[in-house]
Design a protein around this motif. Structure first.
Motif, short mmCIF file in Angstrom:
data_model
loop_
_atom_site.label_atom_id
_atom_site.label_comp_id
_atom_site.label_asym_id
_atom_site.label_seq_id
_atom_site.Cartn_x
_atom_site.Cartn_y
_atom_site.Cartn_z
N ILE A 78 16.82 -34.27 1.41
CA ILE A 78 16.93 -33.23 0.62
C ILE A 78 18.78 -34.19 -0.11
O ILE A 78 19.24 -35.16 0.54
CB ILE A 78 18.51 -31.83 0.58
CG1 ILE A 78 16.89 -31.11 0.91
CG2 ILE A 78 18.73 -31.72 -0.77
CD1 ILE A 78 17.40 -29.84 2.33
N THR A 79 18.52 -35.11 -1.37
CA THR A 79 18.71 -35.96 -1.90
C THR A 79 19.63 -35.98 -3.51
O THR A 79 19.29 -35.02 -3.67
CB THR A 79 17.72 -36.99 -1.95
OG1 THR A 79 17.61 -37.01 -3.02
CG2 THR A 79 17.15 -38.34 -0.78
N HIS A 80 20.75 -35.87 -3.81
CA HIS A 80 21.60 -36.26 -5.03
C HIS A 80 21.61 -34.60 -5.33
O HIS A 80 21.95 -34.00 -6.15
CB HIS A 80 20.14 -37.01 -6.36
CG HIS A 80 19.98 -38.31 -5.81
ND1 HIS A 80 18.31 -38.45 -5.65
CD2 HIS A 80 20.61 -39.28 -5.74
CE1 HIS A 80 18.30 -40.01 -5.47
NE2 HIS A 80 20.12 -40.42 -5.27
N CYS A 81 22.41 -33.99 -4.25
CA CYS A 81 22.88 -32.69 -4.49
C CYS A 81 24.03 -33.15 -5.71
O CYS A 81 25.16 -33.86 -5.45
CB CYS A 81 23.45 -31.84 -3.42
SG CYS A 81 21.92 -32.14 -2.06
N ASN A 82 24.80 -32.11 -6.80
CA ASN A 82 25.97 -32.07 -7.14
C ASN A 82 26.81 -31.13 -6.05
O ASN A 82 26.03 -30.71 -5.14
CB ASN A 82 25.85 -31.51 -8.42
CG ASN A 82 25.60 -29.66 -8.03
OD1 ASN A 82 25.78 -29.61 -7.61
ND2 ASN A 82 24.55 -29.39 -9.22
N ALA A 83 28.61 -31.73 -5.80
CA ALA A 83 28.83 -30.50 -5.43
C ALA A 83 28.67 -28.86 -5.41
O ALA A 83 28.90 -28.69 -4.28
CB ALA A 83 30.29 -30.50 -5.30
N ASP A 84 28.49 -28.12 -6.13
CA ASP A 84 27.71 -27.23 -6.11
C ASP A 84 26.99 -26.35 -5.03
O ASP A 84 26.60 -26.10 -4.72
CB ASP A 84 27.44 -26.15 -6.86
CG ASP A 84 29.04 -26.03 -7.84
OD1 ASP A 84 30.31 -26.51 -7.49
OD2 ASP A 84 29.05 -25.82 -9.36
N VAL A 85 26.04 -27.19 -5.65
CA VAL A 85 24.58 -27.32 -4.34
C VAL A 85 24.71 -27.61 -2.91
O VAL A 85 24.43 -26.76 -2.10
CB VAL A 85 22.58 -28.69 -5.27
CG1 VAL A 85 22.29 -28.59 -3.79
CG2 VAL A 85 22.56 -27.70 -6.75
#
Length: 101
Positions: A78-85
């Motif tokens: 799982i890549t490139h998650c923002n802080a909330d995700v």
């Protein structure tokens, strides 16, 4: 389109990009992204770069992908998650089940 799937040229990696909200509304498209055409890649990448929201139904969809890909033997990033995700994934202990980058 909120869900896009692309197979690598060698057929080894299926990348699924999720845009916008990753919730129950994406269920059918997400499932079709990895079940279509009898695909059997070695590795899956779920790119959440453009995902701004994730809920418990999305977590369930990720678990269904994991089962489809081989359960404990699955290779899913799982890549490139923002802080909330990332926070939702962390609270749910998904680091134990997936590689999160």
């Amino acid at each position: 389109m909120p869900i896009q799937a692309n197979m690598s040229a060698d057929g080894q990696v299926l990348t699924i990009k999720v845009s916008g909200r990753f919730d129950f509304g994406a269920h059918q498209d997400f499932r079709e992204a990895y079940e279509r055409g009898g695909l059997s890649p070695e590795r899956y990448v779920v790119d959440l770069h453009d995902t701004d929201y994730i809920d418990s139904s999305a977590l369930g969809m990720l678990l269904l992908l994991r089962d489809h890909a081989g359960g404990d033997m699955a290779d899913i990033q799982i890549t490139h998650c923002n802080a909330d995700v990332r926070k939702v994934l962390s609270i749910s202990n998904f680091e134990q089940l997936f590689t999160i980058e």
